[in-house]
Design an enzyme around this catalytic site. Structure first.
Site, mmCIF file in Angstrom:
data_model
loop_
_atom_site.group_PDB
_atom_site.id
_atom_site.type_symbol
_atom_site.label_atom_id
_atom_site.label_comp_id
_atom_site.label_asym_id
_atom_site.label_seq_id
_atom_site.Cartn_x
_atom_site.Cartn_y
_atom_site.Cartn_z
ATOM 1 N N PHE A 178 0.834 -1.198 0.000
ATOM 2 C CA PHE A 178 0.000 0.000 0.000
ATOM 3 C C PHE A 178 0.868 1.247 0.000
ATOM 4 C CE2 PHE A 178 -2.446 -3.223 2.325
ATOM 5 C CZ PHE A 178 -3.684 -3.154 1.701
ATOM 6 N N ASP A 179 0.459 2.238 -0.770
ATOM 7 C CA ASP A 179 0.965 3.591 -0.596
ATOM 8 C C ASP A 179 0.315 4.155 0.664
ATOM 9 O OD1 ASP A 179 2.065 6.153 -1.087
ATOM 10 O OD2 ASP A 179 0.290 6.741 -2.224
ATOM 11 N N GLY A 180 0.794 5.292 1.141
ATOM 12 C CA GLY A 180 0.247 5.865 2.365
ATOM 13 C C GLY A 180 -0.832 6.906 2.122
#
Length: 315
Positions: A178-180
């Site tokens: 996941f990106d943040g």
């Protein structure tokens, strides 16, 4: 809104409890390679497309971008049931198609050919299947159509646009990256960065360090995935999750970590890239799927063969 024109239940697969399961809906163009068939549909129409699919119904379709992800999800189910045969908190996979059931026979045969444990095949009468997603408690929707994805995101369903590419991901364990910001977290800091610059964004993060960030579009899916992950020890878990964010760890990473703690969301590894490209790290992780809201990050991931799913923030 569209109800299913026809829902075919796979009697070879034990049906899951929708109230307990982590339900994933995936479109046919996300799980199989259907680019040539889709081109035929657009250029010559539905009838010609249907004739083609019927003539080739016993010819398995090639795997698509989300194929390896679905296979890895099945492995997780297997490991969960080995540990507890009565467990109901499992992955449940639904396949959606806007074609007719007659042309969908090839889809069903392809799933059987590869041993994919698809619970239901839903054939919709038009392209908007949001009512079906809502009624089946879908926690993640993967599609090759941006309109579908945006419609789902507007209705609060975790969704991502899958780009067709060849994928060679390791079969196990399930690896999800996941990106943040604008992904797990809200885009509050991104907006400050875009409007006021890096210095103001850093100052905002330091001021808000002990205040958890807002929820992003994939938080619900990530939280359920994290709950399933906790059924195992870290060493034996068939699920591995990662945070790969453009934030720097020194001045903007602390709030991200504290937010994950507050949520009770554990990740196996977190990488704070400080604006550097993500491709190199992703190539080392070799995830089954990578979620990001930045098209440049998606392209960088695709360049190193990482299956990628874009979560547009501009719907």
């Amino acid at each position: 809104m569209a109800d299913c024109e026809s829902t075919i239940i796979n009697t070879d697969v034990k049906q899951k409890d929708l109230g307990e399961a982590l339900v994933i809906a995936v479109t046919t163009r996300a799980i199989f390679s259907l680019e040539e068939e889709h081109k035929l549909y657009l250029e010559k129409g539905k009838e010609e497309y249907t004739r083609h699919q019927q003539a080739n119904q016993d010819k398995p379709l090639s795997p698509g971008t989300a194929f390896a992800f679905i296979q890895a999800v099945q492995h997780v189910n297997k490991k969960i049931l080995e540990s507890n045969p009565a467990e109901k908190d499992l992955f449940d996979i639904l396949v959606l198609s806007n074609s007719s059931p007659e042309s969908g026979v090839r889809i069903i045969n392809s799933a059987k050919h590869y041993g994919l444990e698809i619970s239901k095949f839903c054939f919709v009468s038009n392209e908007d299947s949001m009512q079906y997603l809502k009624s089946h408690g879908v926690k993640l929707f993967l599609s090759a159509d941006r309109t579908d994805v945006c419609n789902a995101l507007r209705r609060g369903i975790s969704a991502a646009l899958v780009f067709q590419q060849e994928v060679q991901a390791p079969s196990t364990p399930l690896r999800v990256v996941f990106d943040g910001d604008a992904m797990l977290f809200s885009n509050e800091t991104d907006l400050i960065f875009q409007e006021q610059g890096l210095e103001e964004a850093v100052q905002y993060e330091q001021t808000m360090e002990n205040v958890p960030m807002g929820e992003g579009p994939l938080k619900a899916f990530a939280m359920h995935l994290g709950k399933m992950r906790k059924k195992f020890s870290q060493e034996k878990s068939p699920i591995r999750t990662y945070l790969v964010t453009s934030r720097s760890g020194w001045d903007m990473g602390i709030r991200a970590i504290k937010t994950l703690w507050k949520w009770g969301l554990e990740v196996d590894e977190a990488f704070f890239m400080d604006g550097a490209t993500k491709g190199r790290i992703l190539a080392q992780i070799q995830p089954h799927i990578f979620f990001d809201d930045g098209l440049h990050n998606i392209q960088g991931a695709r360049n190193v063969g990482v299956p990628s799913a874009w979560v547009p923030s501009c719907c």
